[in-house]
Scaffold this motif. Structure first.
Motif, PDB file in Angstrom:
ATOM      1  N   GLU A 198       6.310  -1.960  -6.519  1.00 16.98           N
ATOM      2  CA  GLU A 198       6.260  -3.420  -6.441  1.00 16.98           C
ATOM      3  C   GLU A 198       5.038  -3.883  -5.664  1.00 16.98           C
ATOM      4  O   GLU A 198       4.336  -4.814  -6.067  1.00 16.98           O
ATOM      5  CB  GLU A 198       7.527  -3.952  -5.765  1.00 16.98           C
ATOM      6  CG  GLU A 198       8.785  -3.858  -6.609  1.00 16.98           C
ATOM      7  CD  GLU A 198      10.000  -4.369  -5.856  1.00 16.98           C
ATOM      8  OE1 GLU A 198       9.821  -4.984  -4.766  1.00 16.98           O
ATOM      9  OE2 GLU A 198      11.134  -4.162  -6.334  1.00 16.98           O
ATOM     10  N   LYS A 199       4.768  -3.235  -4.543  1.00 19.46           N
ATOM     11  CA  LYS A 199       3.624  -3.620  -3.711  1.00 19.46           C
ATOM     12  C   LYS A 199       2.310  -3.154  -4.333  1.00 19.46           C
ATOM     13  O   LYS A 199       1.296  -3.872  -4.285  1.00 19.46           O
ATOM     14  CB  LYS A 199       3.778  -3.026  -2.307  1.00 19.46           C
ATOM     15  CG  LYS A 199       2.671  -3.429  -1.338  1.00 19.46           C
ATOM     16  CD  LYS A 199       2.646  -4.930  -1.108  1.00 19.46           C
ATOM     17  CE  LYS A 199       1.537  -5.342  -0.158  1.00 19.46           C
ATOM     18  NZ  LYS A 199       1.475  -6.805   0.032  1.00 19.46           N
TER      19      LYS A 199
ATOM     20  N   THR B  21       0.538  -5.467  -6.724  1.00 21.46           N
ATOM     21  CA  THR B  21      -0.279  -6.514  -6.115  1.00 21.46           C
ATOM     22  C   THR B  21      -1.600  -5.954  -5.604  1.00 21.46           C
ATOM     23  O   THR B  21      -2.669  -6.525  -5.821  1.00 21.46           O
ATOM     24  CB  THR B  21       0.484  -7.181  -4.955  1.00 21.46           C
ATOM     25  OG1 THR B  21       1.709  -7.739  -5.458  1.00 21.46           O
ATOM     26  CG2 THR B  21      -0.341  -8.278  -4.310  1.00 21.46           C
TER      27      THR B  21
ATOM     28  N   SER C 195      -0.449  -0.804   1.338  1.00 15.96           N
ATOM     29  CA  SER C 195       0.921  -1.185   0.992  1.00 15.96           C
ATOM     30  C   SER C 195       1.880  -0.906   2.137  1.00 15.96           C
ATOM     31  O   SER C 195       2.746  -1.731   2.468  1.00 15.96           O
ATOM     32  CB  SER C 195       1.373  -0.425  -0.266  1.00 15.96           C
ATOM     33  OG  SER C 195       0.578  -0.764  -1.381  1.00 15.96           O
TER      34      SER C 195
ATOM     35  N   ASP D  32       2.272  -3.327   5.022  1.00 17.93           N
ATOM     36  CA  ASP D  32       2.987  -4.580   4.788  1.00 17.93           C
ATOM     37  C   ASP D  32       4.369  -4.525   5.445  1.00 17.93           C
ATOM     38  O   ASP D  32       5.173  -3.647   5.114  1.00 17.93           O
ATOM     39  CB  ASP D  32       3.135  -4.813   3.282  1.00 17.93           C
ATOM     40  CG  ASP D  32       3.864  -6.096   2.982  1.00 17.93           C
ATOM     41  OD1 ASP D  32       3.291  -7.171   3.209  1.00 17.93           O
ATOM     42  OD2 ASP D  32       5.030  -6.026   2.528  1.00 17.93           O
TER      43      ASP D  32
ATOM     44  N   LEU E 100       7.396  -4.425   2.978  1.00 16.12           N
ATOM     45  CA  LEU E 100       7.587  -3.127   2.321  1.00 16.12           C
ATOM     46  C   LEU E 100       8.143  -2.105   3.301  1.00 16.12           C
ATOM     47  O   LEU E 100       9.075  -1.355   2.978  1.00 16.12           O
ATOM     48  CB  LEU E 100       6.272  -2.626   1.735  1.00 16.12           C
ATOM     49  CG  LEU E 100       6.304  -1.191   1.160  1.00 16.12           C
ATOM     50  CD1 LEU E 100       7.278  -1.116  -0.006  1.00 16.12           C
ATOM     51  CD2 LEU E 100       4.931  -0.735   0.733  1.00 16.12           C
TER      52      LEU E 100
END
Length: 332
Positions: A58-59, A62, A283, A286, A289
């Motif tokens: 998911e991360k 981006t 990632s 974050d 996350l």
């Protein structure tokens, strides 16, 4: 043209081809990725590796600016999925979310049966998380602690069946280490993934399993299984209510953790590996996350490709000793 005159030309052509190939690799990395990236999970959907791969994907979507697709290829103690990545084009578009089993343990268990060599056929990108396993049992069984489980196993040799995601993976090693350290007989039952073994614990087909906290958390919350121990060295901040097997009277000092990391096929251009490593590290920084991974039972553990390679060597040596001492073979 005389042979002596040809040699400088050949050298020039060879040098030019190297420069061209190097330039192409850097150019490719500069635009990479231009299409969806696939992360192969070498186990069935629903387990710990799968859950964390999906959260990371998911991360990465981006960070990389492209779709990141999860593809489950279970079976063969993780080797079917790993081998699929080894055979994939070395272009950064097919990656492996690998666990310790198929990358650090299996060479000691399967030896010549292995169709790939993890330390040469896979390129480490980064460690993602370290993951302690949870010992869970059917809640209707008479043992509520690890010490009670061991006492029951001593009184009933071979009647405690434990499920794992396959022969030779860290879950299997966890069971063998437990059996040897407590001097009891446990029966190993290998599965293709965590979800099936958990369902069989719930259904009473096996007595217990070693599984990642990610795979067992919801079942524990729902009361469908009982967590009696965690395999980290001491209580884990990820699950402070679950006692550590490490602290039990019958298994003092016991610990064995799994881990998940990202790999690429051998020959993937260094600039692409560096790009992917930077994407994973960004990632994992974050907070959202990191919180999701911790909620799934994983401790974020980013590394450079070089650090990850050294880590795998150390872990391989540790797991290799357990395999040798327990005499684990593909038939265990």
């Amino acid at each position: 043209m005389q042979p002596s005159a040809q040699r400088p030309l050949f050298k020039w052509l060879a040098a030019a081809s190297i420069v061209t190939a190097s330039g192409a690799a850097f150019a490719q990395a500069g635009t990479y990725p231009t299409r969806p990236v696939t992360i192969v999970v070498p186990f069935s959907a629903g387990g710990g590796v799968d859950a964390m791969a999906r959260v990371l994907a998911e991360k990465l979507r981006t960070v990389l600016g492209q779709s990141v697709v999860i593809e489950n290829k279970g079976g063969g103690s993780g080797m079917i999925g790993a081998q699929a990545v080894v055979k994939a084009p070395a272009d950064g578009y097919t990656l492996l979310m690998g666990s310790a089993g198929e990358t650090a343990v299996n060479p000691f268990v399967f030896k010549s049966r292995m169709q790939y060599a993890p330390q040469t056929d896979l390129m480490p990108i980064s460690l993602v998380v370290k993951v302690p396993n949870v010992v869970v049992v059917n809640p209707t069984l008479p043992y509520k602690t690890v010490d009670e489980l061991i006492a029951y196993a001593k009184a009933n040799p071979g009647k405690v069946r434990y499920g794992t995601s396959g022969v030779g993976n860290p879950q299997h090693l966890s069971g063998e280490l437990m059996a040897r350290q407590a001097n009891v007989e446990l029966t190993h039952v290998p599965y293709r993934g965590a979800s099936n073994q958990l369902l069989d614990v719930i259904g009473g087909n096996i007595e217990m399993t070693f599984v990642s906290l990610a795979g067992a958390r919801q079942f524990i919350k729902d009361g469908k299984v009982r967590a009696i121990g965690i395999t980290s060295p001491g209580k884990s901040a990820l699950a402070p209510d679950i006692p550590a097997v490490f602290d039990s009277a019958s298994l003092k000092g016991y610990s064995l953790e799994n881990w998940f990391g990202l790999f690429a096929p051998k020959g993937t251009p260094a600039p692409i590996v560096a790009r992917l490593n930077a994407a994973v590290l960004e990632s994992l920084k974050d907070p959202t996350l990191a919180a999701k991974l911790k909620d799934l039972g994983g401790s974020p553990s980013p590394m450079s490709p070089e650090q990850f390679r050294d880590f795998i060597k150390q872990e391989s040596a540790k797991f290799g000793r357990i395999v040798e001492e327990a005499k684990i073979t593909p038939d265990n």
